[in-house]
Design a protein around this motif. Structure first.
Motif, PDB file in Angstrom:
ATOM      1  N   PRO A   1      33.178 -23.238 -19.555  1.00 52.00           N
ATOM      2  CA  PRO A   1      32.998 -22.868 -18.151  1.00 52.00           C
ATOM      3  C   PRO A   1      31.815 -23.253 -17.651  1.00 52.00           C
ATOM      4  CG  PRO A   1      32.895 -20.926 -19.601  1.00 52.00           C
ATOM      5  CD  PRO A   1      33.288 -22.093 -20.310  1.00 52.00           C
ATOM      6  N   ASP A   2      30.694 -23.478 -18.307  1.00 49.40           N
ATOM      7  CA  ASP A   2      29.530 -23.816 -18.037  1.00 49.40           C
ATOM      8  C   ASP A   2      29.147 -25.295 -17.558  1.00 49.40           C
ATOM      9  OD1 ASP A   2      28.725 -20.924 -18.511  1.00 49.40           O
ATOM     10  OD2 ASP A   2      28.514 -21.748 -20.628  1.00 49.40           O
ATOM     11  N   ILE A   3      30.315 -26.117 -17.734  1.00 48.33           N
ATOM     12  CA  ILE A   3      29.971 -27.535 -17.448  1.00 48.33           C
ATOM     13  C   ILE A   3      30.459 -27.765 -16.053  1.00 48.33           C
ATOM     14  CG2 ILE A   3      30.748 -29.957 -18.148  1.00 48.33           C
ATOM     15  CD1 ILE A   3      28.867 -28.826 -20.006  1.00 48.33           C
ATOM     16  N   PRO A   4      29.697 -28.499 -15.185  1.00 49.82           N
ATOM     17  CA  PRO A   4      30.172 -28.532 -13.660  1.00 49.82           C
ATOM     18  C   PRO A   4      31.122 -29.567 -13.728  1.00 49.82           C
ATOM     19  CG  PRO A   4      27.828 -29.104 -14.009  1.00 49.82           C
ATOM     20  CD  PRO A   4      28.482 -28.762 -15.409  1.00 49.82           C
ATOM     21  N   ALA A   5      31.762 -29.589 -12.441  1.00 49.91           N
ATOM     22  CA  ALA A   5      33.207 -30.236 -12.702  1.00 49.91           C
ATOM     23  C   ALA A   5      33.172 -31.797 -12.637  1.00 49.91           C
ATOM     24  CB  ALA A   5      33.934 -29.999 -11.140  1.00 49.91           C
ATOM     25  N   ASP A   6      31.886 -32.299 -12.011  1.00 54.96           N
ATOM     26  CA  ASP A   6      31.597 -33.940 -11.995  1.00 54.96           C
ATOM     27  C   ASP A   6      31.210 -34.166 -13.371  1.00 54.96           C
ATOM     28  OD1 ASP A   6      29.438 -32.307 -11.883  1.00 54.96           O
ATOM     29  OD2 ASP A   6      28.179 -33.734 -10.820  1.00 54.96           O
ATOM     30  N   ALA A   7      30.525 -33.265 -13.959  1.00 57.98           N
ATOM     31  CA  ALA A   7      30.446 -33.735 -15.561  1.00 57.98           C
ATOM     32  C   ALA A   7      31.631 -33.813 -16.466  1.00 57.98           C
ATOM     33  CB  ALA A   7      29.449 -32.387 -16.140  1.00 57.98           C
ATOM     34  N   LYS A   8      32.546 -32.861 -16.106  1.00 60.59           N
ATOM     35  CA  LYS A   8      34.007 -32.666 -16.780  1.00 60.59           C
ATOM     36  C   LYS A   8      34.479 -34.181 -16.467  1.00 60.59           C
ATOM     37  CE  LYS A   8      34.600 -27.952 -17.090  1.00 60.59           C
ATOM     38  NZ  LYS A   8      35.404 -26.788 -16.858  1.00 60.59           N
ATOM     39  N   ASP A   9      34.561 -34.598 -15.489  1.00 63.64           N
ATOM     40  CA  ASP A   9      35.195 -35.920 -15.034  1.00 63.64           C
ATOM     41  C   ASP A   9      34.658 -37.255 -15.908  1.00 63.64           C
ATOM     42  OD1 ASP A   9      36.743 -34.756 -13.112  1.00 63.64           O
ATOM     43  OD2 ASP A   9      35.432 -35.261 -11.510  1.00 63.64           O
ATOM     44  N   ALA A  10      33.151 -37.067 -15.997  1.00 67.77           N
ATOM     45  CA  ALA A  10      32.387 -38.146 -17.047  1.00 67.77           C
ATOM     46  C   ALA A  10      32.993 -37.913 -18.339  1.00 67.77           C
ATOM     47  CB  ALA A  10      30.952 -37.898 -16.547  1.00 67.77           C
ATOM     48  N   LEU A  11      33.215 -36.677 -18.892  1.00 69.07           N
ATOM     49  CA  LEU A  11      33.415 -36.508 -19.971  1.00 69.07           C
ATOM     50  C   LEU A  11      34.937 -37.010 -20.506  1.00 69.07           C
ATOM     51  CD1 LEU A  11      32.087 -32.847 -20.690  1.00 69.07           C
ATOM     52  CD2 LEU A  11      31.153 -35.150 -21.951  1.00 69.07           C
TER      53      LEU A  11
END
Length: 217
Positions: free
Chosen positions: A71-81
């Motif tokens: 839950p600590d990872i921002p949405a845009d970072a999740k997209d990159a992952l």
């Protein structure tokens, strides 16, 4: 691909853009005899390398997925992952068979000929070529095999060829024309299309075997 430039590309890309030709200066194909179990070692190395790579890739993907689920990872970072996971999936399909060295002959410069002369690695590549044909027959994927190697049996055109060796070239055309089942491959020496002259060719003998040695298939 750029012309006249030293570059590293995948076999898939080479086959997409070029024909691979084994030139006259190259020695005959001999791995088919499987002396000292060289084919077994080669294939085991590929299997083990793929298995090790798969384990490493799985660990990386699991770590990335844990980050995505956090839950600590921002949405845009999740997209990159997620993109990174897809890229790992793509890479995991690749298999390393070592370097194959080739060059473009002078006659093809400025022409429509898309030939590359294979000058190192032809034993490995020919072995894979033959085994891919075996599995194409076994899995009813001859069409995929023919498209990948640009094979046209009616014209005798082969995207991987011993073109300057007429007898070897003729053998491959006959092989692809007359082989329909695994049984055809396993009984290859007894087929009526096998000419007596084929026994004079070292490459062909290495593929079909003889009284002492089995065929590579």
């Amino acid at each position: 691909m750029e012309e006249n430039a030293l570059q590293e590309v995948s076999v898939e890309e080479i086959l997409l853009h070029y024909n691979l030709i084994v030139p006259e200066i190259q020695r005959e194909y001999v791995w088919g005899y499987n002396t000292h179990n060289i084919v077994d070692v080669f294939l085991n190395d590929i299997v083990e390398g793929k298995s090790t790579k798969d384990i490493n890739m799985k660990t990386k993907m699991e770590n990335l997925q844990k980050m995505i689920d956090s839950p600590d990872i921002p949405a845009d970072a999740k997209d990159a992952l997620q993109i990174a996971i897809q890229q790992i999936n793509d890479i995991s399909l690749e298999i390393n068979i070592g370097f194959l060295y080739s060059y473009r002959p002078n006659y093809s410069e400025g022409s429509k000929d898309r030939d590359l002369y294979l000058i190192d690695g032809q034993q490995r590549f020919t072995t894979l070529f033959l085994l891919l044909f075996y599995f194409a027959i076994k899995e009813n994927r001859e069409k995929d095999f023919f498209e990948l190697f640009k094979i046209n049996t009616s014209t005798g055109y082969l995207g991987f060829d011993y073109r300057v060796r007429n007898l070897t070239h003729h053998f491959f055309v006959e092989l692809f024309t007359n082989t329909k089942t695994i049984e055809d491959l396993l009984d290859i020496r007894n087929k009526i299309w096998i000419l007596n002259q084929f026994s004079l060719d070292v490459t062909i003998r290495s593929i079909v075997g003889d009284k002492e040695r089995k065929s590579i298939f």
